[in-house]
Design a protein around this motif. Sequence first.
Motif, PDB file in Angstrom:
ATOM      1  N   GLY A  22       0.786  -1.217   0.000  1.00 50.80           N
ATOM      2  CA  GLY A  22       0.000   0.000   0.000  1.00 50.80           C
ATOM      3  C   GLY A  22       0.823   1.275   0.000  1.00 50.80           C
TER       4      GLY A  22
ATOM      5  N   ASP B  72      -0.157   7.296 -10.751  1.00 41.77           N
ATOM      6  CA  ASP B  72      -0.782   6.046 -10.322  1.00 41.77           C
ATOM      7  C   ASP B  72      -0.284   4.934 -11.238  1.00 41.77           C
ATOM      8  OD1 ASP B  72      -2.288   4.015  -9.373  1.00 41.77           O
ATOM      9  OD2 ASP B  72      -4.231   4.999  -9.609  1.00 41.77           O
TER      10      ASP B  72
ATOM     11  N   SER C  27      -0.459   1.842 -10.962  1.00 43.84           N
ATOM     12  CA  SER C  27      -1.358   0.701 -11.144  1.00 43.84           C
ATOM     13  C   SER C  27      -2.209   0.845 -12.396  1.00 43.84           C
ATOM     14  CB  SER C  27      -2.259   0.535  -9.924  1.00 43.84           C
ATOM     15  OG  SER C  27      -3.107   1.666  -9.765  1.00 43.84           O
TER      16      SER C  27
ATOM     17  N   ALA D   3      -3.545   3.800  -5.364  1.00 45.48           N
ATOM     18  CA  ALA D   3      -3.499   2.360  -5.133  1.00 45.48           C
ATOM     19  C   ALA D   3      -2.056   1.875  -5.133  1.00 45.48           C
ATOM     20  CB  ALA D   3      -4.308   1.633  -6.211  1.00 45.48           C
TER      21      ALA D   3
END
Length: 491
Positions: free
Chosen positions: A359, A419, A421, A482
């Motif tokens: 995380g 991000d 992800s 994320a």
Amino acid sequence: MSALQQRLWAPYSPILLAPLRQRRHTGELWIWLGLLALILLLALGLGVSKGWAAARLVLGIAALPSLLILWCISFSSLQQQNHPNAARLVPGHVARLRRCAVGLLLALTLLVTVLYGPVTDSPLLWALGTATTLVIFAICLRWWWLWFGIWILPSLGFLWPFNNLFALLWGGMKQWYVQQPASLAGLALLVLPWLLSRLLQEGGASHRGNYTRQAQMRKIFNNQQQSLMTPKYTGTLGMRCMRLFSWPQPLWHQYLLRHARPEARSALARAELVYLGNLHWTCFLGSISVVLTLVALGAIAAELYTAPNWASLASQGGLGLHIGIVSMAINPLLGLPANLYRSRREQSLLLLLPGTPRGPALNRHMARRFLLQFHLHWAFGMSLILLLISLGSAAQTASYVGLYALLATLPMGSLLLRDWSKQAMPNLAALALPFALAPLGASAAFGLHWLGLSLGWIAGLSVLLSALMLAWRWPRYVRNSASYMPVGRWA
């Protein structure tokens, strides 16, 4: 379509339009539109500040490399279409390819002659120079290693051992042009198209070997764009060079395995060897050490056997060196997305390493590593640029090109905070974005300096803008994003 158009255009249009059709969905259109907007903006700024004659000069200068890029793209497509099987099995295939190549050569030569010949009152010289340049570029596209001997080494300021031979040949060609220009033009009209047509082969073992080597080079470039590592296509010499330039990595790898612990620091250090790839600090250290060693040996040899003028060398080869240094400084912007996307499958296994954080903790570590990687490259590049400036002439504007570009690229480091992800496979447009932003920012920095703002203030603005962008993107793309690994899982 008339009978004449049917005869002249229909048999050749699929061949000539192939490079455009191949690039319809790659995003390259935005690259060309961005470069066009940059050129027009620069011309408009010069027109307002210096006069519209300067703007026309900029547009005229920009047209030449644009036509040259068009020629390289078109001839590369002709080479790709010149398949050995089609050359033997398709009637008239090679003949059509050769007619297209010669037709493009004559059309671009005529266009450049019409554009620039009347302005300089020497249309024949423009025609001869354009045709010769296009043929030389086509030869270099056929044998890529000629780029190092003809273009790259002289642009970097290396002492070229054949200067006297080239000077003698150039003097003879000038004398021939002055005394008998018609005979020179006639010979060029016969020799250059014939030489160009011979670069497209008619099948056989030699053709198959050349086509295979060119296909391997295209595979390397395409895989780099698609974030794939293909060392097998580089051959034995390429593999040895890769091991040489990454010599510290096996040592560091063995050290990490000997001291592996179920802790976050140890697990992430091992994971970095995978997801950073050739951008790991060991590869950077190995490359820099090898390059600096070669440069030092060359400088010692030059001091022993010649009396080099280092200031002149820095001035003459400065532009090429500056471009190379800026490219090295922004390399993390180009390579990190590719390496992270390439290793996305391995990252699923890396998350299983004991001690690997998850995380926001993982995001913080990776973000700090990315920023450290970029700023180390940037600082090293800035030190090299300042060294070149100190060696060269301070009165030359070209000696500050790299300085302006680096000041413009410093805020671009914040683009590494995203991000990951949702990172899709990098395409050519995304890879070209830093190269498009760097000259635009460098032009803005140069404009501010021309308006009277000192370099200190420009550097301060660059640092301030970088800090503001980092402060804005850190909470958005690090704390509230994320988990970065595996990269691209939500793309």
